[in-house]
Design an enzyme around this catalytic site. Sequence first.
Site, PDB file in Angstrom:
ATOM      1  N   HIS A  21      -4.856 -20.181  23.404  1.00 51.81           N
ATOM      2  CA  HIS A  21      -5.436 -20.465  22.596  1.00 51.81           C
ATOM      3  C   HIS A  21      -6.566 -19.729  22.694  1.00 51.81           C
ATOM      4  CE1 HIS A  21      -3.055 -23.434  20.793  1.00 51.81           C
ATOM      5  NE2 HIS A  21      -2.484 -24.598  21.893  1.00 51.81           N
ATOM      6  N   CYS A  33      -7.968 -18.085  16.471  1.00 51.00           N
ATOM      7  CA  CYS A  33      -6.609 -17.858  16.440  1.00 51.00           C
ATOM      8  C   CYS A  33      -5.486 -18.233  15.528  1.00 51.00           C
ATOM      9  CB  CYS A  33      -6.038 -19.752  17.300  1.00 51.00           C
ATOM     10  SG  CYS A  33      -6.681 -20.191  18.828  1.00 51.00           S
TER      11      CYS A  33
END
Length: 107
Positions: A21, A33
């Site tokens: 992430h 993201c």
Amino acid sequence: MTNITVYCKDNTYTGFRMEGHAGYADEGEDIICAGISALAINFVNSIEELTSDKFSQFEHQDDGIIDFEFTDTISNEAEILIKSLVLGLEQLEKEYKDFISLDYKEV
């Protein structure tokens, strides 16, 4: 950080692996993201809907993993689509290099 490896063979992109992430913001507010995910999901959906190319795909949402590989010679349409994906990822990396790592691997 999101680590992205683009697979290449004979000067053609053959797939990619995304892992991790970005860490730009809290979950649900991380625009990096979200951008990476939108590019990847649109790419896979486009391959499924607009081509007859064969591929394998693995996803694990909790770890932020998407692994995609064409399993046969790819069509011209699929080649354009994956070039477009890589172009988008390269642009995100230029803007957010502290959150995205983009590498290329000959397979």
